[in-house]
Design an enzyme around this catalytic site. Sequence first.
Site, PDB file in Angstrom:
ATOM      1  CB  THR A  13       2.235   1.055   6.272  1.00 14.56           C
ATOM      2  OG1 THR A  13       0.878   0.974   6.727  1.00 14.56           O
ATOM      3  CG2 THR A  13       3.126   0.687   7.428  1.00 14.56           C
ATOM      4  CG  ASP A  43       4.952  -6.580   8.970  1.00  9.87           C
ATOM      5  OD1 ASP A  43       5.973  -5.921   9.202  1.00  9.87           O
ATOM      6  OD2 ASP A  43       4.083  -6.846   9.830  1.00  9.87           O
ATOM      7  N   GLY A  63       0.820  -1.215   0.000  1.00 10.67           N
ATOM      8  CA  GLY A  63       0.000   0.000   0.000  1.00 10.67           C
ATOM      9  C   GLY A  63       0.847   1.255   0.000  1.00 10.67           C
ATOM     10  CG  ASP A 103       0.293  -2.263  10.024  1.00 18.01           C
ATOM     11  OD1 ASP A 103       1.181  -1.629   9.410  1.00 18.01           O
ATOM     12  OD2 ASP A 103      -0.512  -3.009   9.446  1.00 18.01           O
ATOM     13  CG  ASP A 110      -2.667   0.665   8.154  1.00 18.18           C
ATOM     14  OD1 ASP A 110      -3.386   1.672   7.990  1.00 18.18           O
ATOM     15  OD2 ASP A 110      -2.764  -0.371   7.486  1.00 18.18           O
ATOM     16  NE  ARG A 133      -6.801  -4.280   4.590  1.00 17.48           N
ATOM     17  CZ  ARG A 133      -6.051  -4.679   3.572  1.00 17.48           C
ATOM     18  NH1 ARG A 133      -6.026  -5.939   3.221  1.00 17.48           N
ATOM     19  NH2 ARG A 133      -5.312  -3.832   2.901  1.00 17.48           N
ATOM     20  NE  ARG A 136      -1.120  -5.168  -0.935  1.00 20.49           N
ATOM     21  CZ  ARG A 136      -1.802  -4.010  -0.826  1.00 20.49           C
ATOM     22  NH1 ARG A 136      -2.635  -3.640  -1.773  1.00 20.49           N
ATOM     23  NH2 ARG A 136      -1.650  -3.241   0.230  1.00 20.49           N
TER      24      ARG A 136
HETATM   25  P1  ADP Z   1       2.873  -4.657   2.717  1.00 21.09           P
HETATM   26  O1  ADP Z   1       4.292  -4.643   2.286  1.00 21.09           O
HETATM   27  O2  ADP Z   1       2.287  -3.291   2.746  1.00 21.09           O
HETATM   28  O3  ADP Z   1       2.682  -5.455   3.985  1.00 21.09           O
HETATM   29  P2  ADP Z   1       1.783  -6.869   1.178  1.00 21.09           P
HETATM   30  O4  ADP Z   1       1.609  -7.751   2.346  1.00 21.09           O
HETATM   31  O5  ADP Z   1       0.690  -6.827   0.163  1.00 21.09           O
HETATM   32  O6  ADP Z   1       2.004  -5.345   1.584  1.00 21.09           O
HETATM   33  O7  ADP Z   1       3.144  -7.304   0.472  1.00 21.09           O
HETATM   34  C1  ADP Z   1       3.628  -6.565  -0.636  1.00 21.09           C
HETATM   35  C2  ADP Z   1       4.354  -7.497  -1.552  1.00 21.09           C
HETATM   36  O8  ADP Z   1       5.478  -8.077  -0.883  1.00 21.09           O
HETATM   37  C3  ADP Z   1       3.564  -8.707  -2.042  1.00 21.09           C
HETATM   38  O9  ADP Z   1       2.707  -8.414  -3.088  1.00 21.09           O
HETATM   39  C4  ADP Z   1       4.691  -9.629  -2.484  1.00 21.09           C
HETATM   40  O10 ADP Z   1       5.236  -9.205  -3.707  1.00 21.09           O
HETATM   41  C5  ADP Z   1       5.719  -9.386  -1.398  1.00 21.09           C
HETATM   42  N1  ADP Z   1       5.564 -10.407  -0.346  1.00 21.09           N
HETATM   43  C6  ADP Z   1       4.602 -10.489   0.577  1.00 21.09           C
HETATM   44  N2  ADP Z   1       4.754 -11.590   1.350  1.00 21.09           N
HETATM   45  C7  ADP Z   1       5.809 -12.236   0.862  1.00 21.09           C
HETATM   46  C8  ADP Z   1       6.506 -13.446   1.221  1.00 21.09           C
HETATM   47  N3  ADP Z   1       6.092 -14.218   2.222  1.00 21.09           N
HETATM   48  N4  ADP Z   1       7.597 -13.791   0.508  1.00 21.09           N
HETATM   49  C9  ADP Z   1       8.026 -13.011  -0.487  1.00 21.09           C
HETATM   50  N5  ADP Z   1       7.423 -11.875  -0.883  1.00 21.09           N
HETATM   51  C10 ADP Z   1       6.343 -11.482  -0.216  1.00 21.09           C
END
Ligand code: ADP
Length: 320
Positions: free
Chosen positions: A126, A104, A12, A130, A128, A172, A73
Amino acid sequence: MVKTIGVLTSGGDAPGMNAAVRAVTRAALSKGIKVYGIRRGYNGLIDGDIVELTSKSVSGIIQRGGTCIYTARCKEFRYDEGIEKGKQKCLEFGIEGIVVIGGDGSFRGAADLSAKGINCIGLPGTIDNDIQCTEYTIGYDTAMNTAMEMIDKLRDTAQSHNRCTVVEVMGRNAGYLAVNVACAVGAEAAITLEEPYSIDDIIKELFEAKEHGKNHYVIVVSEGVGNAENIAREIQEKTGIESRATILGHVQRGGSPTVRDRVVATEMGCYAVNLLEQGIGNRVVGMKASKIYDCDIQEALAMKKPFETNVYNAINITAF
Ligand code: ADP
């Protein structure tokens, strides 16, 4: 000696991501390190949507919300095949390290890529707040201020009509934004995932507030709890106070970053480049006791962050 690094924004978006991209770019260039902007998060790394960033190409972005290198994503990057493709692109472009600005999920990708020999540094971005390993995330202050301004406006109209306004703010999985914004707008209550709540208790508070002479009410609900419409309906049915629900939504993700977000993003960006220059990877940059620091990504992901119970309690104490 590190010659080339990349920077990407993932997950995000958050105000201040541009300030971080600018800082990473200019800090690296000041050390004679070439910088690539990897567009649309890990998608750009897999597809080779990669552009060289110059001092000029990041000019005029520090004050802009969103991210000029786009974010997304990327499902493919969750699997080894995707990460391997990312590694190959790094080798093709000569990218030795990457600053990953995100949450994360993005850090998990950064850890996986680091394990394949491409040093990655995560910057917390982010709205949030979080992310467990850091007191502060880039974008949080701007989002809180945006939500506060919007709720101040809702309060004006709630006051004119003697209504109760129930406002859902983003978050969220976490109620940091909700609880701080609720405190800042003088809300009667904050409803978050972290603290148990009952509508009947809130209604009791509304009646007490009414007895103290209040004629309008603000309730802030975090996105994770949701149900703002239902909460407003229930309050109206049980109290007879006209109640309206508003979901603030993505407006909280945009806008020109505040001083705090620009400064933290700039400091963290410079810090991340220093780590990459030293050949260090698999770290997250965070804030602890108001100081910028770094920690291992796996350790960062396993940390627990306390909820802001003091702020939460202060809302109740000062509500009327
Ligand atoms: P945020 O980084 O804001 O937490 P997401 O959880 O959607 O957002 O993660 C962003 C991107 O990071 C995902 O679309 C993916 O490309 C990568 N990612 C998320 N989880 C994993 C994972 N377990 N292993 C490798 N890449 C990941």
